[in-house]
Design a protein around this motif. Structure first.
Motif, short mmCIF file in Angstrom:
data_model
loop_
_atom_site.label_atom_id
_atom_site.label_comp_id
_atom_site.label_asym_id
_atom_site.label_seq_id
_atom_site.Cartn_x
_atom_site.Cartn_y
_atom_site.Cartn_z
N ALA A 43 0.83 -1.21 0.00
CA ALA A 43 0.00 0.00 0.00
C ALA A 43 0.86 1.25 0.00
O ALA A 43 0.57 2.22 -0.69
N GLY A 44 1.95 1.21 0.77
CA GLY A 44 2.84 2.36 0.81
C GLY A 44 3.51 2.62 -0.52
O GLY A 44 3.64 3.76 -0.96
N LEU A 45 3.92 1.55 -1.20
CA LEU A 45 4.55 1.70 -2.51
C LEU A 45 3.57 2.30 -3.51
O LEU A 45 3.93 3.20 -4.29
N HIS A 49 3.99 5.83 -5.41
CA HIS A 49 3.92 5.85 -6.88
C HIS A 49 2.91 6.91 -7.34
O HIS A 49 3.18 7.69 -8.25
N THR A 50 1.77 6.95 -6.69
CA THR A 50 0.71 7.90 -7.06
C THR A 50 1.13 9.33 -6.73
O THR A 50 0.82 10.25 -7.50
N LEU A 51 1.82 9.53 -5.64
CA LEU A 51 2.24 10.88 -5.23
C LEU A 51 3.36 11.45 -6.10
O LEU A 51 3.66 12.64 -6.00
N ALA A 62 -6.61 8.01 -1.64
CA ALA A 62 -7.26 6.72 -1.37
C ALA A 62 -8.06 6.26 -2.59
O ALA A 62 -8.00 5.08 -2.97
N GLN A 63 -8.78 7.18 -3.23
CA GLN A 63 -9.57 6.82 -4.40
C GLN A 63 -8.67 6.36 -5.54
O GLN A 63 -8.95 5.35 -6.19
N ARG A 64 -7.60 7.08 -5.79
CA ARG A 64 -6.69 6.69 -6.88
C ARG A 64 -6.01 5.36 -6.61
O ARG A 64 -5.70 4.62 -7.54
N CYS A 65 -5.74 5.07 -5.34
CA CYS A 65 -5.09 3.81 -4.98
C CYS A 65 -6.10 2.68 -4.76
O CYS A 65 -5.72 1.54 -4.50
N GLN A 66 -7.38 3.02 -4.85
CA GLN A 66 -8.48 2.06 -4.71
C GLN A 66 -8.47 1.36 -3.36
O GLN A 66 -8.59 0.13 -3.27
N VAL A 67 -8.31 2.18 -2.29
CA VAL A 67 -8.39 1.68 -0.92
C VAL A 67 -9.33 2.59 -0.13
O VAL A 67 -9.68 3.68 -0.57
N THR A 68 -9.72 2.15 1.06
CA THR A 68 -10.59 2.96 1.89
C THR A 68 -9.80 4.12 2.50
O THR A 68 -8.57 4.08 2.58
#
Length: 144
Positions: A43-45, A49-51, A62-68
């Motif tokens: 999740a951290g990776l 990556h997204t940031l 959270a939305q872009r990473c598809q997590v809550t």
């Protein structure tokens, strides 16, 4: 569940879905060990990556990473403690915070990206393999 390091003798007769599941599990075990050594989780990776694209508020990340939101909150807390991200008030909306990738976070992200080919063990034509996986995921996702 731990996967045996020695493949079953009749592995070539297994259904493709089962082969994919075993390959995913073996790769997951390698990734967990490698990322743990860097102070990261999956999740951290993904968050790092997204940031890379720039700072984001937690909900958007959270939305872009598809997590809550809750999962992202825990992930960002861990990344901040490691010095991989920083948080500051959003100048456009002081009620929320923006998360930014730090230089240390950028460096550990690059280290993880460089580690990936060794983890995969040399697939041959990596681009073709990735394209096939992306196509499979896209087709399977469309069936939802």
């Amino acid at each position: 569940m731990t996967v045996s390091p020695t493949p079953e003798p009749g592995l070539s007769t297994w259904p493709t879905g089962r082969l994919l599941a075993v390959a995913a599990r073996l790769l997951e075990q390698r990734w967990v060990a490698t990322l743990d050594g860097m102070g990261l989780t999956h999740a951290g990776l993904i968050a790092l990556h997204t940031l890379r694209e720039g700072p984001l508020p937690q909900r958007a990340l959270a939305q872009r990473c598809q997590v809550t939101d809750q999962t992202m909150s825990r992930t960002l807390d861990r990344l901040a403690r490691a010095g991989f991200v920083s948080r500051a008030a959003d100048p456009a909306d002081g009620r929320r915070q923006l998360t930014r990738l730090t230089e240390r976070g950028r460096a550990v992200h690059e280290q993880a990206v460089r580690a990936e080919p060794a983890l995969l063990g040399g697939l041959g034509d990596d681009d073709a393999f990735r394209a096939g996986l992306l196509d499979l995921i896209t087709r399977l996702s469309a069936g939802d």
